[in-house]
Design a protein around this motif. Structure first.
Motif, short mmCIF file in Angstrom:
data_model
loop_
_atom_site.label_atom_id
_atom_site.label_comp_id
_atom_site.label_asym_id
_atom_site.label_seq_id
_atom_site.Cartn_x
_atom_site.Cartn_y
_atom_site.Cartn_z
N LEU A 26 0.06 -4.18 1.85
CA LEU A 26 -0.14 -5.20 2.87
C LEU A 26 -1.65 -5.38 3.11
N THR A 27 -2.02 -6.54 3.67
CA THR A 27 -3.43 -6.76 3.94
C THR A 27 -3.80 -6.03 5.24
N VAL A 28 -5.10 -6.00 5.50
CA VAL A 28 -5.59 -5.35 6.71
C VAL A 28 -4.94 -6.00 7.94
N ARG A 29 -4.92 -7.33 7.95
CA ARG A 29 -4.35 -8.03 9.09
C ARG A 29 -2.86 -7.70 9.25
N GLN A 30 -2.12 -7.73 8.12
CA GLN A 30 -0.69 -7.45 8.20
C GLN A 30 -0.42 -6.04 8.71
N LEU A 66 -2.29 -4.30 10.76
CA LEU A 66 -2.56 -4.26 12.19
C LEU A 66 -1.44 -4.96 12.97
N LEU A 67 -1.02 -6.11 12.44
CA LEU A 67 0.04 -6.87 13.13
C LEU A 67 1.34 -6.10 13.20
N LEU A 68 1.67 -5.45 12.08
CA LEU A 68 2.93 -4.70 12.04
C LEU A 68 2.94 -3.65 13.15
N ASP A 69 1.81 -2.98 13.29
CA ASP A 69 1.73 -1.95 14.30
C ASP A 69 1.84 -2.51 15.70
N ALA A 70 1.14 -3.62 15.91
CA ALA A 70 1.20 -4.26 17.22
C ALA A 70 2.64 -4.62 17.56
N ARG A 71 3.35 -5.12 16.58
CA ARG A 71 4.74 -5.51 16.82
C ARG A 71 5.63 -4.32 17.11
N LEU A 72 5.41 -3.25 16.35
CA LEU A 72 6.27 -2.10 16.55
C LEU A 72 6.00 -1.42 17.89
N TYR A 73 4.81 -1.64 18.43
CA TYR A 73 4.55 -1.12 19.76
C TYR A 73 4.83 -2.17 20.82
N HIS A 132 -12.99 -8.02 5.85
CA HIS A 132 -11.94 -7.54 4.95
C HIS A 132 -10.53 -7.86 5.44
N MET A 133 -10.44 -8.73 6.42
CA MET A 133 -9.13 -8.95 7.06
C MET A 133 -8.02 -9.30 6.08
N ASP A 134 -8.33 -10.06 5.03
CA ASP A 134 -7.26 -10.47 4.13
C ASP A 134 -7.24 -9.69 2.82
N ALA A 135 -8.03 -8.62 2.79
CA ALA A 135 -7.99 -7.76 1.60
C ALA A 135 -6.78 -6.83 1.71
N LEU A 136 -6.22 -6.46 0.56
CA LEU A 136 -5.13 -5.49 0.58
C LEU A 136 -5.69 -4.13 1.00
N ALA A 137 -4.95 -3.43 1.83
CA ALA A 137 -5.43 -2.14 2.30
C ALA A 137 -5.69 -1.20 1.13
N GLY A 138 -4.88 -1.33 0.07
CA GLY A 138 -5.05 -0.45 -1.09
C GLY A 138 -6.35 -0.69 -1.84
N TRP A 162 11.03 -6.44 12.37
CA TRP A 162 9.66 -6.33 11.87
C TRP A 162 9.57 -5.36 10.71
N LEU A 163 10.23 -4.24 10.83
CA LEU A 163 10.19 -3.26 9.74
C LEU A 163 10.80 -3.83 8.47
N GLY A 164 11.87 -4.58 8.65
CA GLY A 164 12.52 -5.19 7.49
C GLY A 164 11.61 -6.20 6.82
N LEU A 165 10.92 -6.99 7.63
CA LEU A 165 9.99 -7.97 7.06
C LEU A 165 8.91 -7.27 6.26
N LYS A 166 8.44 -6.15 6.82
CA LYS A 166 7.43 -5.35 6.10
C LYS A 166 8.00 -4.90 4.75
N GLU A 167 9.24 -4.49 4.79
CA GLU A 167 9.91 -4.01 3.58
C GLU A 167 9.92 -5.11 2.50
N ILE A 168 10.25 -6.32 2.95
CA ILE A 168 10.32 -7.44 2.01
C ILE A 168 8.92 -7.76 1.47
N ARG A 169 7.92 -7.70 2.34
CA ARG A 169 6.55 -7.95 1.90
C ARG A 169 6.13 -6.93 0.85
N SER A 170 6.43 -5.67 1.12
CA SER A 170 6.08 -4.63 0.16
C SER A 170 6.71 -4.91 -1.18
#
Lengths: 924, 374
Positions: free
Chosen positions: A365-369, A371-378, A401-407, B9-17
């Protein structure tokens, strides 16, 4: 540029000219030229990823040179002949704790194996191995598997393996990374002693710990694939006007890398009303009999930076997991802000930020994605998320680096992203597990700036583990941990003062020695893991020079022996090897059967005459093929029952059937067959027709119809299988399938596993030949295959009652050749697969497709055409299948199996040749 | 609500991966298109290109007529061999069938003495041997009849049996094998995707990261179930419409919606199985070895290769608990026989029950394994 002239007149032991090395698009070494003086202790220093390991692997000859020249011990290392001649004089220990060790093997077996590869004779081996083990203090642990040793001990075993043949050049790649300070000190003492015994030996060592390198003779500093400077440590520090090597290194870096680096200062913690953030009491965790964490009691105040120092495997991570609620403690309790973590409540977790040892974000995932994922899960509100991400990105320098892949990020940036993710939801508590390992000093300092800011300005409690002593010095308080126990816990300076030493490292070592002494008085007989170096001088007998000769049976057997021990100690592969084939034999034998019996049918008798009943009676008599279910009334019912698979056949007798038969008016009976399963449908249709035909031909025809005039009796002679039961053809075919699938997969995995885990380096840097290696590894699998064969024969005879009619001896000989060929196929696939998963699937596909499609399992070879026929006629299984079915069912004479044996025997050298050509003797 | 959102959200992440894993996407694409086409058109249970030889000791017009009545594509052109060569040729596996016509065959037929013809069958070639022998018998009888009456119409039998194959009138094996191929791919790929997702998270340490968040293991597992399930469901849909319906022209008798409901239930089971295998194996390599054992067993016993009815009774009782068997069964009912919900409810129930049991079990195991991972 040629690095500064060699100080002594002696010829350099290694001379590197214009060496450039790339991994794909990444430049690892950028036109390096360097002369390394002989007979010295030379350090190559620099953070992770600057090309140290690549350089060392090239010098050791384990990696293939791409560009430039490397002269080692007066010869070109790119020249295979020189490599073979010189490798007994070079010893190489790759990076990673125990990377070239076999974890299932014991200490003694590991070192002995290396000795065998260097052709030490059976008489001198035990003496020499014992001498080395005693000298390194490993003598008491010689029977313990390498996988169960601490990091420091693994490194010592690796060193023993490297020294077993008395090398002139010792190359050690980060030997002490992740090792506890005491073991580290012991390790260096050991090296010093070996050098004093063998003054001519040159040692090249790389390290990420700058302080370690301070005591060496000569230093090469590296950054980004280039040499920054070389010289004695004193020279370098003098040149840069610094007091220690770390500062010196930072000074040597080009300006843009320093990024305005300034000395890190830590503002003192303002004393607030002490609120306890973490309170752990007697935390204990056991895995089986092993106690990972032993009664740890801690109390950490809010806003404090609390450090946890210790080596790999000392229980740091386990303690952290218990504090975060990831792992329930076996004993004791822990609270976070007064609430119990064991309850695993989701609320406490909201107050927690966690950064794991390895980079634990989604690399894809990118840097932005991320961060967003975490924000959503919290469950941060969208506006809040936006503001918070903008703020953090700015502060952590992630904006470009927002749109660079974290890897794709470099290590330093990754760590900052991890931290950004961890603090996104503004937790009160931050738990960081070795956040800076592998990061260069500049990035490490800027990371610490962020931590200090969080602690001092925002009052976040930070709990951090590290194995860098200078990082420990930055914490408010630290706790020293070893073997699951907290040795001491206080402010770093106080710990140093308490032990009266100069540095934290020395203090740590003193604490460890105290603990060992205390344990020794407790349990005298039991040797401790960190047993101090034996002082007794070692005089291991010098090994006899290896014999000349291309192929060494002894080396081959060393590999066989090694492989056998490994597989015997790996339950999963063992299960796959033996239970797997037996299970599949049962499933195939019982599950795959083409016998169609017990056809459920229903009937609609619209005539109800004696003739119609007599007609239907014939099907009742056709037991066990037909089982009558019920009489039906309508076509709808018939369709419904066919649809739901209640019946497979509906017979419909038309009205006036009886009358029409008597009048010879040719009545039509209709049979509806369920054709959904095509093979079964076809067979049911034929059986139905068969019952019908038999009835009409039967002289005692109950319907008394006129028989046909001109006809012949077709006498069916079911050869080899008179009862025509599929078990007689399936059971002999299954071994042909299983004895290619399982041995080939296991074989491929065993080679690729070495590539993946790194122990293949032992093959690269020892005089082992390709054929010695391959045959040595193959031998145990041929043996496993043969044991499998006998198990399968026993099952065929005892479980399925399918005896061998032909020559058992010939079949066994044929099997031996077949298994040699199938394991050789595994060797071939191992040459082009890089991971174990790929090895399993590729080998499965490569072996299964031709075996099931083209070797007579489903379709006789005589019916194949074109390419399929061609593949079928060169695939070994075709020939084994012929022999196997022949020996079991057909009772073929030995002579008829001869052609199969000859063909299989011819396959083997061809496959070996392909495998030898495909196997690299150096890493790419 | 928060739980549902987390799963989303977790599922969407899964699909992105998954979307960024090009190799895996290509593999899924291949498995659901080309592989299915090859499997459906490649193998056949029909008799095709069978090898046959004749021993003609009569050398009459009738015997020659019989020899010439076997031709491609069903049979290879027959070889003529001598009687003493039969055993040797059969031993070498050169012919599946050898027909032996005795001396004075034609005159015996004319005299209505019903002479014997010997048909030697290599009974180790099971599927083809049985069906092929019946073909040969029928062809021989028909030819004798038409030769003797000098007409091409076979002499009528006193009672005519009209056999109609329902649901697949021409007995085209690609109808069946294409669906079985889809079923096999669904089983294999869902397990691979789901198990690999679990192992990847564990190997990369991202699992720990998730676990310290306010998330439950149920949410983490459920996200994997829906995300991977959805990917496979879409792939299955595409495969059904593009490959099976358009390229292979297999008709779909029943309700497409009903079948997809069934696929959904089955996916629930396979994703749970994937999580289970991903949890019990310590590394990708162990996972790969386990998959081979599990998938081969599930496929072989599903009834997709040889009929369930042919299994021994005790085995049928065991395979009743195998969801793959019910998948094959309800697919046949819905797709070919056009059966409705009434015909498949038991299959659906079994798939759901086993799937649910497995899910609960793997969830417990998943939770426990997290605790033990070091």
């Amino acid at each position: 540029m040629i690095a500064s002239a060699v100080p002594s007149a002696a010829k350099p032991v290694v001379s590197i000219r214009e060496v450039t090395h790339r991994y794909g698009g990444t430049l690892a070494l950028d036109g390096i030229s360097l002369d390394i003086p002989a007979g010295r202790m030379v350090g190559i220093v620099g953070p992770d990823g600057v090309g140290k390991s690549t350089l060392m692997a090239l010098v050791a000859g384990s990696k293939k040179l791409q560009q430039g020249h490397v002269i080692v011990l007066d010869g070109d290392i790119a020249d295979a002949a020189h490599r073979r001649a010189a490798c007994p004089r070079i010893a190489y220990m790759p990076q990673g704790l125990g990377k070239n060790l076999y974890l299932e093997l014991s200490v003694n077996e590991n070192v002995d194996f290396m000795a065998r590869l260097f052709e030490l004779s059976g008489a001198e081996r035990p003496v020499r191995v014992k001498g080395l083990l005693n000298a390194t203090g490993l003598g008491a642990f010689s029977g313990r598997p390498a996988g169960k040793l601490s990091g420091g001990m693994k490194q010592k075993v690796g060193l023993c393996g490297a020294l077993v043949h008395d090398p002139d050049l010792l190359i050690l790649d980060e030997p002490t990374t992740g090792v506890d300070p005491l073991s580290r000190r012991q390790f260096w003492t050991l090296i010093d002693k070996i050098r004093s015994d063998r003054p001519g030996m040159s040692v090249i060592i790389s390290t990420a710990y700058m302080d370690e390198a301070q005591q060496w003779d000569w230093i090469v500093t590296m950054d980004a694939g280039r040499v920054l400077a070389t010289g004695t440590p004193a020279e370098l520090m003098q040149r840069t006007e610094t007091k220690d090597l770390e500062a010196c290194f930072i000074k040597l870096l080009p300006e843009e890398k320093r990024m305005g680096h300034t000395e890190l200062t830590i503002p003192p913690r303002t004393a607030t009303a002490a609120q306890i953030a973490i309170d752990a009491k007697g935390l204990t965790r056991r895995f089986g009999t092993f106690t990972a964490v032993d009664h740890v009691t801690l109390s950490i105040e809010r806003g404090e930076i609390f450090g946890f120092l210790g080596s790999n495997g000392c229980g740091k991570s386990t303690t952290m997991k218990m504090l975060t609620g990831l792992l329930p403690p076996t004993e004791g309790s822990a609270t976070l802000f007064g609430e119990s973590v064991e309850a695993g409540s989701l609320e406490t977790r909201k107050n927690l930020g966690y950064m794991t040892q390895a980079f634990s974000l989604y690399e894809e995932l990118t840097v932005r994605q991320n961060l967003l994922l975490d924000a959503r899960l919290y469950h941060l509100a969208p506006e809040r998320t936006k503001a918070r991400i903008a703020e953090l990105v700015d502060k952590f320098g992630l904006k470009p680096h927002m749109d660079a892949l974290a890897g794709d990020l470099p290590m330093g940036l990754r760590q900052r992203l991890s931290l950004a993710v961890a603090v996104l939801h503004e937790p009160q508590m931050l738990i960081l597990d070795e956040p800076t390992s592998g990061v260069d000093p500049v990035a490490r300092d800027s990371f610490w700036e962020l931590l200090i800011d969080l602690s001092r300005k925002q009052g976040v409690t930070i709990f951090v583990t590290t194995h860098f002593m200078n990082e420990g010095m930055r914490c408010d308080r630290i706790s020293l941990m070893n073997a699951g126990k907290v040795l001491a816990c206080d402010a770093p300076q106080k710990l140093i003062d308490a032990q009266g030493t100069n540095s934290l490292e020395d203090a740590f070592i003193k604490y460890m020695e105290d603990a060992i002494a205390a344990a020794a008085t407790g349990a005298k007989s039991k040797p401790s893991e960190s047993e101090t170096l034996s002082t007794q001088p070692t005089a291991p007998a010098a090994p006899s020079k290896p014999r000349k000769g291309r192929f060494s049976i002894d080396r081959m057997l060393a590999y066989s022996n090694n492989e056998t021990m490994q597989i015997r100690r790996d339950p999963v592969r063992l299960i796959f090897a033996f239970v797997g084939s037996a299970l599949l034999m049962l499933v195939f034998g019982f599950g795959i059967t083409t016998d169609v019996e017990d056809i459920r049918y229903a009937w609609m008798d619209l005539d109800q005459s004696p003739e119609s009943r007599a007609y239907l009676e014939q099907f009742v008599g056709a037991f066990p093929y037909f089982t009558g279910m019920e009489a039906l009334n309508s076509a709808d019912d018939a369709l419904r029952d066919l649809q739901s698979d209640k019946i497979s056949l509906v017979l419909e007798i038309p009205p006036n059937f009886g009358r029409d038969v008597q009048r010879g008016a040719l009545p039509e009976v209709s049979a509806q067959v369920d054709g959904a399963h095509t093979y079964r449908g076809e067979t049911v249709a034929q059986y139905t027709q068969g019952v019908h035909n038999n009835m009409l031909r039967d002289p005692a025809d109950v319907l008394q119809t006129a028989p046909e005039k001109y006809r012949a009796n077709v006498q069916e002679r079911y050869m080899y299988n008179p009862t025509f039961e599929s078990v007689y053809s399936i059971v002999p075919s299954v071994p042909a399938l299983l004895l290619i699938l399982i041995p080939a997969i296991l074989m491929a995995v065993s080679v690729v596993r070495e590539k993946e885990l790194g122990s293949i380096i032992n093959f690269y840097v020892t005089p082992t030949g390709r054929l010695e290696y391959l045959l040595g590894k193959q031998l145990p699998y041929v043996l496993i295959g043969m044991i499998n064969y006998f198990v399968l024969v026993a099952m065929a005879v005892l479980v399925f009652n399918v005896p061998i009619k032909g020559s058992f001896l010939m079949l066994t000989l044929c099997t031996l050749l077949y298994i040699t060929a199938t394991t050789a196929i595994g060797l071939v696939t191992s040459t082009f697969t890089g991971s174990q998963v790929a090895a399993v699937f590729v080998t499965a596909i490569v072996t299964l497709v031709p075996t099931t499609q083209f070797s007579g399992l489903l379709q006789p070879i005589s019916t194949l055409q074109g390419q399929a026929r061609l593949i079928g006629s060169i695939w070994p299984t075709s020939y084994y299948m012929h022999s196997s079915v022949g020996a079991y069912t057909k009772g073929l004479s030995a002579a008829l199996m001869m052609q199969d044996i000859i063909f299989l025997a011819c396959c083997i050298p061809i496959l070996w040749t392909i495998a030898v050509l495909g196997l690299r003797k150096q890493e790419k | 609500m928060t739980s549902l959102l987390n799963i989303l959200w977790l599922g969407l992440k899964e699909i992105r991966s998954l979307a960024s894993d090009v190799v895996m996407i290509l593999f899924v694409f291949y498995a659901f298109t080309i592989a299915i086409y090859i499997q459906a058109t490649g193998t056949s249970s029909e008799i095709n290109n069978a090898s046959i030889a004749f021993v003609d000791e009569d050398e009459s017009a009738l015997s020659k007529e019989l020899v010439s009545s076997f031709y491609p594509p069903r049979f290879q052109l027959p070889d003529l061999i001598r009687a003493n060569q039969i055993d040797d040729a059969m031993d070498k596996g050169r012919y599946m069938f050898v027909v032996s016509i005795p001396p004075q065959f034609e005159s015996d037929v004319r005299a209505q003495r019903r002479p014997d013809i010997q048909l030697n069958i290599d009974a180790t070639a099971m599927q083809q041997a049985g069906i092929g022998a019946n073909y040969i018998k029928n062809i021989v009888q028909d030819r004798i009849g038409s030769f003797m009456t000098r007409t091409d119409v076979a002499s009528p039998q006193p009672i005519n049996l009209i056999v109609r194959k329902m649901f697949n009138p021409n007995g085209e094996s690609s109808w069946f094998t294409s669906i079985v191929a889809i079923i096999n791919q669904v089983t294999l790929l869902t397990i691979v995707l789901c198990g690999a997702a679990v192992i990847r998270e564990r190997e990369h340490g991202t699992l720990e990261h998730l676990l310290v968040m306010p998330l439950t293991s149920f949410e983490i597992a459920m996200a994997k179930v829906w995300a991977n399930g959805l990917v496979i469901l879409i792939a299955t849909g595409l495969s059904l419409f593009l490959v099976v319906r358009m390229a292979l022209q297999v008709p779909f008798a029943g309700s497409v919606l009903l079948w997809f409901c069934g696929v959904g239930l089955y996916l629930f089971f396979t994703t749970a199985l994937g999580i289970f295998l991903g949890t019990v194996s310590r590394s990708m390599a162990q996972f790969a070895l386990l998959i081979i054992l599990v998938v081969v067993v599930m496929q072989l016993l599903s009834g997709g290769n040889t009929p369930v009815e042919s299994q021994p009774k005790w085995l049928q009782l065991l395979t009743f608990f195998l969801p793959s068997r019910h998948f094959v069964s309800f697919s046949q009912i819905i797709i070919y026989r056009g059966g409705g919900f009434k015909a498949v409810w038991l299959n659906f129930l079994m798939v759901t029950a086993v799937g649910l049991a497995f899910f609960v079990y793997s969830l417990a195991l998943f939770r426990k394994s997290i605790a033990v991972t070091k």
